[in-house]
Enzyme design. Sequence first.
Site, mmCIF file in Angstrom:
data_model
loop_
_atom_site.group_PDB
_atom_site.id
_atom_site.type_symbol
_atom_site.label_atom_id
_atom_site.label_comp_id
_atom_site.label_asym_id
_atom_site.label_seq_id
_atom_site.Cartn_x
_atom_site.Cartn_y
_atom_site.Cartn_z
ATOM 1 N N GLY A 186 23.655 12.866 -28.434
ATOM 2 C CA GLY A 186 23.491 11.853 -27.776
ATOM 3 C C GLY A 186 24.004 11.859 -26.693
ATOM 4 O O GLY A 186 23.633 10.779 -25.772
ATOM 5 N N GLY A 187 24.972 12.503 -26.242
ATOM 6 C CA GLY A 187 25.682 12.573 -24.969
ATOM 7 C C GLY A 187 24.804 13.366 -23.880
ATOM 8 O O GLY A 187 23.724 14.409 -24.258
ATOM 9 N N CYS A 245 34.695 9.213 -33.791
ATOM 10 C CA CYS A 245 33.806 8.010 -34.046
ATOM 11 C C CYS A 245 34.779 7.128 -35.048
ATOM 12 O O CYS A 245 34.644 6.062 -35.000
ATOM 13 C CB CYS A 245 32.472 8.569 -34.753
ATOM 14 S SG CYS A 245 31.475 7.089 -35.226
ATOM 15 N N CYS A 254 38.103 18.980 -36.846
ATOM 16 C CA CYS A 254 36.696 18.890 -36.965
ATOM 17 C C CYS A 254 35.742 19.871 -36.429
ATOM 18 O O CYS A 254 34.751 20.343 -36.783
ATOM 19 C CB CYS A 254 36.362 17.461 -36.225
ATOM 20 S SG CYS A 254 34.424 17.033 -36.243
#
Length: 372
Positions: A12-13, A196, A100
Amino acid sequence: MAAEHLVVGLSGGVDSSVSAYLLQQQGYAVTGLFMKNWEDDDDDEYCSSRQDWIDAAAAADVLGIELEAVNFAAQYKERVFAEFLREYAAGRTPNPDVLCNAEIKFKAFLDHAHTLGAQRIATGHYARVRAQDGRWQLLRGVDPGKDQSYFLHRLTQAQLARTLFPVGELHKSEVRAIARRIGLPNAAKRDSTGICFIGERPFREFLHRYLPTRPGPIRTPEGRVVGEHMGLSFYTLGQRKGIGVGGQREGSGQAWFVARKDLASNTLWIVQGHEHPWLHARGLRAEDASWIAGAPPAAPDGRRFGAKTRYRQRDSLCRLRGDRQGGHGEPFGLDFDEPQWAATPGQSAVLYDGELCLGGGVIASTSASEAD
C-alpha cells in the site's frame, strides 16, 4: 518467449508500488500480493491494514496488475509475535522487523509465490542484491537515509537468489517523482512507522495486554532506591522518558537514563547523564549468528569491519573476535574502536564491509572493555 512471472509484495506504500511499475518496464509479468500479518485488533485506530489494502488496490488498478490478499496472521503470531513476547519477558528489547523479514516476507511469502507459479519475488525495500563469484551478496540501498539492509541481514543465499529490490538503486525522492509521473494515488503517502501490531499506539499500553506487571526498585549506581518500576519488560536501555523519576534532579542535575536491568533481583538501574560510563560498551557478545555468505567473514589480525547495533546508527569500526569465529547460528564477539552508546540486548548487531552487508546476530550482552 513468455515473460517471467514475478510476485511483488504490495504493502500500500509508494515504494512497493513503484517497484511493481519498474518491473513492468523491465518486461516482467507482475502480480501483486498484499500480506495481512495481524488481525487481533484490526479495527483498532492504530492498525492501518484496512487503509493499506485500499491503497494497494488503487495502485494495482493504475498499474493494471492483479492483486491477491493472503493472510499470514497465524504464521506471524507463531513465528514472530511469540518470539517478540518471549524476548520482552526475558528483559531484552527485540527487533520484530528483522524476524518478520526472515520468517514471513522472505519465507512464507516466497512459498506462496511459488504456488502462484512465480520463481522470484520483489519488495520495496531499499537494498540491493548482487551475484558475485557464484554467491549472492546483499548490498546497502543507494539512498543512505533509507537503506534497509540492517533489517534484511538474516536472509539466506536461497532467499536472495529469488528476490529483487527494484528501488534499491534509487533515492526516495526519485521514487516519489516516478509515482507522481505515472499517477499513483499513494505518491505522497507518508512512510509507515513501526510494525502494524504496534503502529503509533502507546507502546507500554500495548505490552500491558500481553505481559504482566512485576514492580521492583529503581536504583542509582550508589544503590539508593529512587522509585519503583512496573516491570523490567517495559523499559529499554538508553530510555530517558517515562522512567518515573523525572522530578529528581539531584547530583549533576542531568536527565536520568535506563542503564541496566537485573532480572535476578528485579532491579532497574538508572544513571544521570548521556555520557555516564554504564551507558557505553567497548565490546559485545551476539548469539544466533546469520551470515549472508553462509559462513562468517575472514577476520585476520587487525581487520576492521563496520557495525550497527541499531537501525539508523552510523557504522562503527570493530574487530570480529577470533578468525572466522561464530559460524551460522553460533555466538560471536565484537570489540569496537570507540565506545557504543546503549548497545541493547535483543537488538541486532549487523556487520558491513563497505557497501556489503555481511550478516549479524542478536546482542546477548555487552562489556566495558575487551578484557571484561
